[in-house]
Design a protein around this motif. Structure first.
Motif, PDB file in Angstrom:
ATOM      1  N   LEU A  62     -62.171  56.875  83.608  1.00 22.42           N
ATOM      2  CA  LEU A  62     -60.806  56.366  83.454  1.00 22.42           C
ATOM      3  C   LEU A  62     -60.655  54.967  84.036  1.00 22.42           C
ATOM      4  CD1 LEU A  62     -58.646  59.557  83.991  1.00 22.42           C
ATOM      5  CD2 LEU A  62     -59.194  58.377  81.853  1.00 22.42           C
ATOM      6  N   SER A  63     -61.538  54.599  84.954  1.00 23.66           N
ATOM      7  CA  SER A  63     -61.495  53.248  85.514  1.00 23.66           C
ATOM      8  C   SER A  63     -61.983  52.191  84.517  1.00 23.66           C
ATOM      9  CB  SER A  63     -62.350  53.189  86.786  1.00 23.66           C
ATOM     10  OG  SER A  63     -63.697  53.531  86.489  1.00 23.66           O
ATOM     11  N   ALA A  64     -62.596  52.604  83.426  1.00 25.06           N
ATOM     12  CA  ALA A  64     -63.111  51.673  82.412  1.00 25.06           C
ATOM     13  C   ALA A  64     -62.022  51.347  81.397  1.00 25.06           C
ATOM     14  CB  ALA A  64     -64.337  52.262  81.739  1.00 25.06           C
ATOM     15  N   VAL A  65     -60.867  50.978  81.887  1.00 16.65           N
ATOM     16  CA  VAL A  65     -59.704  50.708  81.035  1.00 16.65           C
ATOM     17  C   VAL A  65     -60.034  49.663  79.971  1.00 16.65           C
ATOM     18  CG1 VAL A  65     -57.334  49.810  81.033  1.00 16.65           C
ATOM     19  CG2 VAL A  65     -58.088  51.381  82.831  1.00 16.65           C
ATOM     20  N   HIS A  66     -60.795  48.648  80.346  1.00 14.84           N
ATOM     21  CA  HIS A  66     -61.140  47.583  79.399  1.00 14.84           C
ATOM     22  C   HIS A  66     -61.926  48.124  78.207  1.00 14.84           C
ATOM     23  CE1 HIS A  66     -64.646  47.985  81.958  1.00 14.84           C
ATOM     24  NE2 HIS A  66     -65.352  47.231  81.136  1.00 14.84           N
ATOM     25  N   LEU A  67     -62.689  49.177  78.398  1.00 19.13           N
ATOM     26  CA  LEU A  67     -63.430  49.786  77.291  1.00 19.13           C
ATOM     27  C   LEU A  67     -62.562  50.751  76.505  1.00 19.13           C
ATOM     28  CD1 LEU A  67     -66.876  50.472  78.962  1.00 19.13           C
ATOM     29  CD2 LEU A  67     -66.166  48.540  77.573  1.00 19.13           C
ATOM     30  N   ILE A  68     -61.792  51.527  77.212  1.00 19.19           N
ATOM     31  CA  ILE A  68     -60.901  52.480  76.540  1.00 19.19           C
ATOM     32  C   ILE A  68     -59.957  51.731  75.606  1.00 19.19           C
ATOM     33  CG2 ILE A  68     -59.081  54.189  76.880  1.00 19.19           C
ATOM     34  CD1 ILE A  68     -60.579  54.910  79.560  1.00 19.19           C
ATOM     35  N   GLU A  69     -59.435  50.604  76.078  1.00 20.10           N
ATOM     36  CA  GLU A  69     -58.533  49.803  75.231  1.00 20.10           C
ATOM     37  C   GLU A  69     -59.249  49.291  73.984  1.00 20.10           C
ATOM     38  OE1 GLU A  69     -57.099  46.840  77.958  1.00 20.10           O
ATOM     39  OE2 GLU A  69     -55.521  48.180  78.723  1.00 20.10           O
ATOM     40  N   ARG A  70     -60.524  48.978  74.095  1.00 21.14           N
ATOM     41  CA  ARG A  70     -61.281  48.445  72.947  1.00 21.14           C
ATOM     42  C   ARG A  70     -61.584  49.513  71.909  1.00 21.14           C
ATOM     43  NH1 ARG A  70     -63.708  42.975  73.667  1.00 21.14           N
ATOM     44  NH2 ARG A  70     -64.561  43.414  71.611  1.00 21.14           N
ATOM     45  N   THR A  71     -61.333  50.770  72.220  1.00 25.26           N
ATOM     46  CA  THR A  71     -61.559  51.823  71.227  1.00 25.26           C
ATOM     47  C   THR A  71     -60.383  51.948  70.261  1.00 25.26           C
ATOM     48  OG1 THR A  71     -60.654  53.611  72.595  1.00 25.26           O
ATOM     49  CG2 THR A  71     -63.024  53.150  72.799  1.00 25.26           C
ATOM     50  N   GLU A  72     -59.332  51.177  70.476  1.00 23.46           N
ATOM     51  CA  GLU A  72     -58.170  51.244  69.579  1.00 23.46           C
ATOM     52  C   GLU A  72     -58.556  50.985  68.126  1.00 23.46           C
ATOM     53  OE1 GLU A  72     -55.045  52.356  70.126  1.00 23.46           O
ATOM     54  OE2 GLU A  72     -55.850  52.875  72.103  1.00 23.46           O
ATOM     55  N   LEU A  73     -59.457  50.049  67.893  1.00 19.27           N
ATOM     56  CA  LEU A  73     -59.890  49.764  66.523  1.00 19.27           C
ATOM     57  C   LEU A  73     -60.443  51.031  65.872  1.00 19.27           C
ATOM     58  CD1 LEU A  73     -60.789  47.907  64.107  1.00 19.27           C
ATOM     59  CD2 LEU A  73     -63.013  47.904  65.252  1.00 19.27           C
ATOM     60  N   TYR A  74     -61.243  51.771  66.607  1.00 16.86           N
ATOM     61  CA  TYR A  74     -61.839  52.991  66.063  1.00 16.86           C
ATOM     62  C   TYR A  74     -60.745  54.009  65.725  1.00 16.86           C
ATOM     63  CZ  TYR A  74     -66.135  50.911  67.758  1.00 16.86           C
ATOM     64  OH  TYR A  74     -67.181  50.050  67.976  1.00 16.86           O
ATOM     65  N   ALA A  75     -59.769  54.155  66.602  1.00 22.25           N
ATOM     66  CA  ALA A  75     -58.657  55.074  66.346  1.00 22.25           C
ATOM     67  C   ALA A  75     -57.876  54.638  65.104  1.00 22.25           C
ATOM     68  CB  ALA A  75     -57.746  55.142  67.565  1.00 22.25           C
ATOM     69  N   GLU A  76     -57.672  53.342  64.953  1.00 23.54           N
ATOM     70  CA  GLU A  76     -56.958  52.829  63.775  1.00 23.54           C
ATOM     71  C   GLU A  76     -57.737  53.119  62.495  1.00 23.54           C
ATOM     72  OE1 GLU A  76     -56.296  48.721  64.720  1.00 23.54           O
ATOM     73  OE2 GLU A  76     -54.881  49.225  66.326  1.00 23.54           O
ATOM     74  N   VAL A  97     -75.568  64.299  83.397  1.00 26.30           N
ATOM     75  CA  VAL A  97     -76.990  64.004  83.216  1.00 26.30           C
ATOM     76  C   VAL A  97     -77.273  62.499  83.234  1.00 26.30           C
ATOM     77  CG1 VAL A  97     -77.409  66.158  81.992  1.00 26.30           C
ATOM     78  CG2 VAL A  97     -76.876  64.107  80.682  1.00 26.30           C
ATOM     79  N   HIS A  98     -76.221  61.698  83.177  1.00 27.26           N
ATOM     80  CA  HIS A  98     -76.341  60.240  83.262  1.00 27.26           C
ATOM     81  C   HIS A  98     -75.014  59.708  83.761  1.00 27.26           C
ATOM     82  CE1 HIS A  98     -77.102  56.036  82.214  1.00 27.26           C
ATOM     83  NE2 HIS A  98     -75.872  56.030  81.764  1.00 27.26           N
ATOM     84  N   GLU A  99     -75.100  58.680  84.613  1.00 25.43           N
ATOM     85  CA  GLU A  99     -73.882  58.021  85.077  1.00 25.43           C
ATOM     86  C   GLU A  99     -74.179  56.551  85.295  1.00 25.43           C
ATOM     87  OE1 GLU A  99     -70.334  58.501  88.396  1.00 25.43           O
ATOM     88  OE2 GLU A  99     -72.098  59.791  88.530  1.00 25.43           O
ATOM     89  N   ASP A 100     -73.236  55.717  84.869  1.00 24.52           N
ATOM     90  CA  ASP A 100     -73.308  54.296  85.170  1.00 24.52           C
ATOM     91  C   ASP A 100     -71.906  53.849  85.572  1.00 24.52           C
ATOM     92  OD1 ASP A 100     -71.890  53.634  82.736  1.00 24.52           O
ATOM     93  OD2 ASP A 100     -73.786  53.637  81.648  1.00 24.52           O
ATOM     94  N   ASP A 101     -71.670  52.554  85.591  1.00 30.43           N
ATOM     95  CA  ASP A 101     -70.384  52.041  86.073  1.00 30.43           C
ATOM     96  C   ASP A 101     -69.194  52.456  85.221  1.00 30.43           C
ATOM     97  OD1 ASP A 101     -71.751  50.760  88.081  1.00 30.43           O
ATOM     98  OD2 ASP A 101     -71.669  48.778  87.152  1.00 30.43           O
ATOM     99  N   VAL A 102     -69.421  52.705  83.930  1.00 30.18           N
ATOM    100  CA  VAL A 102     -68.298  52.911  83.028  1.00 30.18           C
ATOM    101  C   VAL A 102     -68.257  54.271  82.339  1.00 30.18           C
ATOM    102  CG1 VAL A 102     -67.996  50.440  82.581  1.00 30.18           C
ATOM    103  CG2 VAL A 102     -69.520  51.795  81.118  1.00 30.18           C
ATOM    104  N   GLN A 103     -69.339  55.043  82.444  1.00 30.28           N
ATOM    105  CA  GLN A 103     -69.369  56.303  81.704  1.00 30.28           C
ATOM    106  C   GLN A 103     -70.248  57.335  82.386  1.00 30.28           C
ATOM    107  OE1 GLN A 103     -71.346  55.961  77.885  1.00 30.28           O
ATOM    108  NE2 GLN A 103     -72.830  54.535  78.730  1.00 30.28           N
ATOM    109  N   VAL A 104     -70.068  58.564  81.932  1.00 32.26           N
ATOM    110  CA  VAL A 104     -70.986  59.641  82.277  1.00 32.26           C
ATOM    111  C   VAL A 104     -71.376  60.329  80.987  1.00 32.26           C
ATOM    112  CG1 VAL A 104     -70.016  60.050  84.576  1.00 32.26           C
ATOM    113  CG2 VAL A 104     -69.202  61.406  82.632  1.00 32.26           C
ATOM    114  N   ILE A 105     -72.558  60.909  80.979  1.00 35.08           N
ATOM    115  CA  ILE A 105     -72.956  61.816  79.917  1.00 35.08           C
ATOM    116  C   ILE A 105     -73.063  63.169  80.588  1.00 35.08           C
ATOM    117  CG2 ILE A 105     -74.720  62.462  78.240  1.00 35.08           C
ATOM    118  CD1 ILE A 105     -75.425  59.478  78.051  1.00 35.08           C
ATOM    119  N   ALA A 106     -72.389  64.151  80.003  1.00 40.45           N
ATOM    120  CA  ALA A 106     -72.335  65.461  80.629  1.00 40.45           C
ATOM    121  C   ALA A 106     -72.598  66.564  79.613  1.00 40.45           C
ATOM    122  CB  ALA A 106     -70.971  65.674  81.281  1.00 40.45           C
ATOM    123  N   VAL A 107     -73.150  67.640  80.122  1.00 41.29           N
ATOM    124  CA  VAL A 107     -73.397  68.843  79.334  1.00 41.29           C
ATOM    125  C   VAL A 107     -72.338  69.858  79.739  1.00 41.29           C
ATOM    126  CG1 VAL A 107     -75.036  70.719  78.910  1.00 41.29           C
ATOM    127  CG2 VAL A 107     -75.869  68.382  79.262  1.00 41.29           C
TER     128      VAL A 107
END
Length: 118
Positions: A62-76, A97-107
Motif C-alpha cells: 500500500l505504500s507503493a502509491v505511485h505504482l498503484i496510481e499508474r495501474t489506472e490505465l489498466y483498469a480503464e 516468497v518474495h519481497e522488495d520495496d514495492v511488492q510481495v509475492i505470496a502463496v
C-alpha cells in the motif's frame, strides 16, 4: 484465484482487441513498469513456479502509491472492454516468497484464495 490487473490487460493485448491507441498506451505503460522495477523472477526464478509456490501472486504494498496510481490505465482498458475486475487489499496475503520495496509475492494459505491488489 484472482488474476491480476496486468495479466488481464495483457490478455486483451494478446487477443488483439485493443485499438491502436489503447495498444500504444498499454505498451508504454508495460515498458515503464519493466524499466522501473525488475521482474522478481530475475532474482528468484522459483517465485511463480507452480510446483514450488502454487497459486503465487504479486501484491503491491500500500505504500507503493505511485505504482498503484499508474495501474489506472489498466483498469480503464478493462472497463472499456467489459472485463470485470476488483481492487483487493489485505494485511495478510499468505506465505511471502518474495519481497522488495514495492511488492510481495505470496502463496495463499491452504483453503484460502488471494488476488493482487490493484
Amino acid at each position: 484465484m484472482h488474476v491480476g490487473v496486468f495479466a488481464l490487460a495483457n490478455g486483451l493485448a494478446r487477443a488483439g482487441v485493443l485499438s491502436e491507441d489503447e495498444y500504444a498506451h498499454w505498451r508504454r505503460s508495460n515498458d515503464w513498469f519493466e524499466a522501473a522495477y525488475p521482474e522478481p523472477t530475475a532474482t528468484d526464478p522459483s517465485a511463480y513456479d507452480r510446483s514450488v509456490n502454487p497459486g503465487a501472486v504479486a501484491w503491491f504494498k500500500l505504500s507503493a502509491v505511485h505504482l498503484i496510481e499508474r495501474t489506472e490505465l489498466y483498469a480503464e482498458l478493462l472497463d472499456a472492454h467489459q472485463v470485470a475486475w476488483e481492487r483487493v487489499e489485505t494485511s495478510d496475503p499468505g506465505r511471502i516468497v518474495h519481497e522488495d520495496d514495492v511488492q510481495v509475492i505470496a502463496v495463499p494459505r491452504p483453503g484460502e484464495t488471494n488476488g493482487p491488489s490493484r
